[in-house]
Design a protein around this motif. Structure first.
Motif, PDB file in Angstrom:
ATOM      1  N   GLY A  44       0.820  -1.202   0.000  1.00 40.44           N
ATOM      2  CA  GLY A  44       0.000   0.000   0.000  1.00 40.44           C
ATOM      3  C   GLY A  44       0.854   1.253   0.000  1.00 40.44           C
ATOM      4  O   GLY A  44       2.065   1.212  -0.193  1.00 40.44           O
ATOM      5  N   THR A  45       0.219   2.379   0.213  1.00 35.24           N
ATOM      6  CA  THR A  45       0.922   3.660   0.223  1.00 35.24           C
ATOM      7  C   THR A  45       1.622   3.845   1.563  1.00 35.24           C
ATOM      8  O   THR A  45       0.973   3.848   2.614  1.00 35.24           O
ATOM      9  CB  THR A  45      -0.057   4.817  -0.015  1.00 35.24           C
ATOM     10  OG1 THR A  45      -0.713   4.630  -1.278  1.00 35.24           O
ATOM     11  CG2 THR A  45       0.681   6.145  -0.033  1.00 35.24           C
ATOM     12  N   ILE A  46       2.932   3.987   1.509  1.00 42.81           N
ATOM     13  CA  ILE A  46       3.711   4.167   2.737  1.00 42.81           C
ATOM     14  C   ILE A  46       4.637   5.365   2.565  1.00 42.81           C
ATOM     15  O   ILE A  46       4.896   5.826   1.457  1.00 42.81           O
ATOM     16  CB  ILE A  46       4.536   2.907   3.082  1.00 42.81           C
ATOM     17  CG1 ILE A  46       5.496   2.536   1.931  1.00 42.81           C
ATOM     18  CG2 ILE A  46       3.614   1.741   3.417  1.00 42.81           C
ATOM     19  CD1 ILE A  46       6.423   1.377   2.257  1.00 42.81           C
ATOM     20  N   ALA A  47       5.126   5.867   3.706  1.00 40.56           N
ATOM     21  CA  ALA A  47       6.007   7.027   3.675  1.00 40.56           C
ATOM     22  C   ALA A  47       7.268   6.749   4.482  1.00 40.56           C
ATOM     23  O   ALA A  47       7.292   5.879   5.357  1.00 40.56           O
ATOM     24  CB  ALA A  47       5.292   8.255   4.236  1.00 40.56           C
ATOM     25  N   ALA A  48       8.313   7.503   4.168  1.00 43.38           N
ATOM     26  CA  ALA A  48       9.587   7.366   4.873  1.00 43.38           C
ATOM     27  C   ALA A  48      10.196   8.739   5.071  1.00 43.38           C
ATOM     28  O   ALA A  48       9.938   9.671   4.293  1.00 43.38           O
ATOM     29  CB  ALA A  48      10.539   6.477   4.080  1.00 43.38           C
ATOM     30  N   ILE A  49      10.992   8.867   6.124  1.00 40.08           N
ATOM     31  CA  ILE A  49      11.711  10.112   6.349  1.00 40.08           C
ATOM     32  C   ILE A  49      13.209   9.835   6.476  1.00 40.08           C
ATOM     33  O   ILE A  49      13.623   8.739   6.864  1.00 40.08           O
ATOM     34  CB  ILE A  49      11.190  10.879   7.585  1.00 40.08           C
ATOM     35  CG1 ILE A  49      11.207  10.006   8.839  1.00 40.08           C
ATOM     36  CG2 ILE A  49       9.812  11.421   7.338  1.00 40.08           C
ATOM     37  CD1 ILE A  49      10.708  10.731  10.080  1.00 40.08           C
ATOM     38  N   ASN A  50      13.994  10.836   6.104  1.00 37.18           N
ATOM     39  CA  ASN A  50      15.445  10.751   6.164  1.00 37.18           C
ATOM     40  C   ASN A  50      15.952  11.950   6.948  1.00 37.18           C
ATOM     41  O   ASN A  50      15.706  13.095   6.572  1.00 37.18           O
ATOM     42  CB  ASN A  50      16.016  10.748   4.736  1.00 37.18           C
ATOM     43  CG  ASN A  50      17.526  10.751   4.713  1.00 37.18           C
ATOM     44  OD1 ASN A  50      18.178  10.323   5.657  1.00 37.18           O
ATOM     45  ND2 ASN A  50      18.094  11.250   3.623  1.00 37.18           N
ATOM     46  N   ASN A  51      16.641  11.688   8.043  1.00 29.67           N
ATOM     47  CA  ASN A  51      17.146  12.747   8.907  1.00 29.67           C
ATOM     48  C   ASN A  51      18.611  13.042   8.639  1.00 29.67           C
ATOM     49  O   ASN A  51      19.415  12.118   8.471  1.00 29.67           O
ATOM     50  CB  ASN A  51      17.008  12.349  10.382  1.00 29.67           C
ATOM     51  CG  ASN A  51      15.591  12.369  10.889  1.00 29.67           C
ATOM     52  OD1 ASN A  51      14.705  12.945  10.254  1.00 29.67           O
ATOM     53  ND2 ASN A  51      15.349  11.761  12.033  1.00 29.67           N
ATOM     54  N   SER A  52      18.971  14.329   8.628  1.00 29.40           N
ATOM     55  CA  SER A  52      20.368  14.747   8.516  1.00 29.40           C
ATOM     56  C   SER A  52      20.597  15.963   9.401  1.00 29.40           C
ATOM     57  O   SER A  52      19.843  16.941   9.329  1.00 29.40           O
ATOM     58  CB  SER A  52      20.720  15.111   7.067  1.00 29.40           C
ATOM     59  OG  SER A  52      20.724  13.976   6.238  1.00 29.40           O
ATOM     60  N   PHE A  53      21.631  15.890  10.223  1.00 29.08           N
ATOM     61  CA  PHE A  53      21.951  16.983  11.136  1.00 29.08           C
ATOM     62  C   PHE A  53      23.435  17.323  11.013  1.00 29.08           C
ATOM     63  O   PHE A  53      24.254  16.451  10.709  1.00 29.08           O
ATOM     64  CB  PHE A  53      21.630  16.601  12.588  1.00 29.08           C
ATOM     65  CG  PHE A  53      20.329  15.860  12.736  1.00 29.08           C
ATOM     66  CD1 PHE A  53      19.152  16.373  12.193  1.00 29.08           C
ATOM     67  CD2 PHE A  53      20.273  14.647  13.389  1.00 29.08           C
ATOM     68  CE1 PHE A  53      17.953  15.697  12.312  1.00 29.08           C
ATOM     69  CE2 PHE A  53      19.077  13.951  13.522  1.00 29.08           C
ATOM     70  CZ  PHE A  53      17.909  14.474  12.980  1.00 29.08           C
ATOM     71  N   GLY A  54      23.794  18.582  11.270  1.00 32.13           N
ATOM     72  CA  GLY A  54      25.176  18.984  11.084  1.00 32.13           C
ATOM     73  C   GLY A  54      25.693  19.912  12.160  1.00 32.13           C
ATOM     74  O   GLY A  54      24.915  20.595  12.843  1.00 32.13           O
ATOM     75  N   PHE A  55      27.039  19.941  12.297  1.00 27.61           N
ATOM     76  CA  PHE A  55      27.681  20.891  13.197  1.00 27.61           C
ATOM     77  C   PHE A  55      27.136  22.291  12.917  1.00 27.61           C
ATOM     78  O   PHE A  55      26.964  22.682  11.758  1.00 27.61           O
ATOM     79  CB  PHE A  55      29.191  20.899  12.982  1.00 27.61           C
ATOM     80  CG  PHE A  55      29.925  19.762  13.655  1.00 27.61           C
ATOM     81  CD1 PHE A  55      29.253  18.758  14.316  1.00 27.61           C
ATOM     82  CD2 PHE A  55      31.306  19.713  13.620  1.00 27.61           C
ATOM     83  CE1 PHE A  55      29.944  17.719  14.934  1.00 27.61           C
ATOM     84  CE2 PHE A  55      32.010  18.689  14.231  1.00 27.61           C
ATOM     85  CZ  PHE A  55      31.328  17.681  14.893  1.00 27.61           C
TER      86      PHE A  55
END
Length: 421
Positions: free
Chosen positions: A398-409
């Motif tokens: 079915g329809t699914i979602a995903a997230i991608n996290n990125s953090f920096g100095f």
């Protein structure tokens, strides 16, 4: 439909990483749980406190012609290789403006980021200056060391004329580039954008500097198990190199040319910690703000998120702060999110991380498979999340979602959201 409401989709992917010289071999390595980290056997590494890194699986010298490669810093070499793969994967066979390319150059952009830029060129040419004199310094030095060199060279490669940009926000740079590219399309500036991140900083000075900050793992005797996000024995990140690039396109443009679509890009969430130049804000306040931002500015609902490619660098403070933020925003819905920390295999590509991990997130949605997090022998009790361990895990239909996290100095926080098609 207003320009600001344009649907943005991913139509091409490319990568060159510690796991493989292209996106297919990288994905195979990720889903197999294979580490790309090894001991540094170069003479210059012998006296360093950290003697491990995740070097690229395929050296750019094996791919690019020597006359071209010698005019590019290693970071730009990686970016060009990944961009060429993504461009071809999207079905483009020529430069913009040529009949076979099927894209107008004035409607084509490029946004390729690097957190550090041409540091190897800068340091190597300084050695040339000291040892051989000013006349021996390469005339290509300045175009090679510029932080915008990867983006500029990719833009030249595809004939991008809608704008060529290079956002710099430390380890959030690659993700910020992709978010900026989305806005280029939504604002009507471009129909197609080549976007991603790259980094090449495996060099004695950056390694010594990061080690001096106590940010890197010193597990020199066991390279493949040194990067261990969420594990109680984690002691810092492992430096990696490479690039990840995606082709973003308006859904209308993609449909018009009959392009294959991997997924939809819902948008981005941005925030700043304003806490410390290097340390994460311990409660996850800024990360939570970025997560809320992406939920508030898109039609994504917390209960629809089924997969997360976490920033999770393997630092004691950062891994926990991220999970705290996720729990704050997603609440009980976090219990149904399959969390993957792919830096356990690729190491930390700094400004290239967001690009490579976006490729991983896109492929996870496309194949409905979440890569495992390796080296988690004893899960930190403060990590209140469903970490994918042992082997890759199937994602729902079915329809699914995903997230991608990125953090920096500097406290930069970028959250990218994607949805299956």
């Amino acid at each position: 439909m207003n320009a600001t409401n344009r649907t943005v989709v991913v139509t091409g992917i490319g990568a060159t990483t510690p796991l493989g010289g292209d996106s297919a071999s990288t994905w195979e390595g990720l889903t197999a749980g294979r580490s790309g980290i090894s001991a540094l056997d170069a003479d210059w590494a012998a006296e360093l406190p950290v003697r491990i890194a995740a070097r690229a699986a395929v050296d750019p010298s094996e791919v690019l012609p020597r006359p071209l490669a010698r005019k590019l810093d290693r970071s730009a070499q990686f970016a060009l290789i990944a961009a060429r793969e993504a461009w071809a994967d999207a079905g483009f066979t020529g430069r913009a403006g040529e009949p076979e390319a099927d894209v107008d150059p004035v409607r084509l952009g490029a946004v390729i980021a690097s957190g550090i830029g041409g540091v190897i060129t800068l340091l190597d040419q300084y050695d040339v200056l000291k040892e051989k004199g000013a006349r021996r310094v390469s005339p290509h030095t300045v175009p090679m060391l510029m932080p915008n060199s990867p983006s500029a060279n990719v833009g030249l490669e595809v004939n991008a004329q809608a704008g060529v940009h290079s956002p710099v926000s430390a380890c959030a740079s690659g993700a910020e580039a992709i978010g900026y590219a989305v806005e280029m399309i939504r604002s009507g500036r471009a129909d197609v954008v080549v976007a991603g991140g790259t980094e090449a900083a495996v060099h004695p000075l950056p390694i010594a500097a990061f080690a001096s900050m106590m940010a890197m793992s010193k597990n020199n005797d066991a390279p493949t198990s040194a990067s261990r996000p969420y594990d109680t024995a984690r002691d810092g990140f492992v430096l990696g190199e490479g690039s990840g690039v995606v082709i973003l396109e308006s859904a209308e443009h993609a449909a018009r040319r009959g392009a294959r679509t991997y997924c939809e890009v819902l948008g981005q969430g941005l925030s700043a910690d304003s806490h410390h130049i290097a340390q994460p804000e311990p409660t996850g306040r800024g990360i939570a703000a970025a997560l809320r931002n992406v939920l508030e500015t898109t039609d994504l609902k917390a209960e629809q998120v089924t997969h997360l490619n976490a920033h999770a660098t393997s630092t004691p403070l950062g891994d926990v702060a991220e999970v705290k933020a996720l729990r704050q925003v997603l609440g009980d819905d976090l219990d149904h999110v399959a969390v993957s920390a792919t830096k356990s295999m690729t190491g930390h590509l700094l400004g290239g991380a967001g690009g490579v991990e976006t490729v991983a997130t896109v492929l996870a949605l496309h194949h409905r498979l979440a890569p495992p997090t390796v080296n988690v022998d004893e899960l930190d009790p403060e990590v209140d999340a469903d970490v994918v361990r042992g082997e890759a895990r199937a994602l729902p239909e079915g329809t699914i979602a995903a997230i991608n996290n990125s953090f920096g100095f500097g406290g930069h926080n970028v959250v990218l959201a994607f949805r299956s098609v």
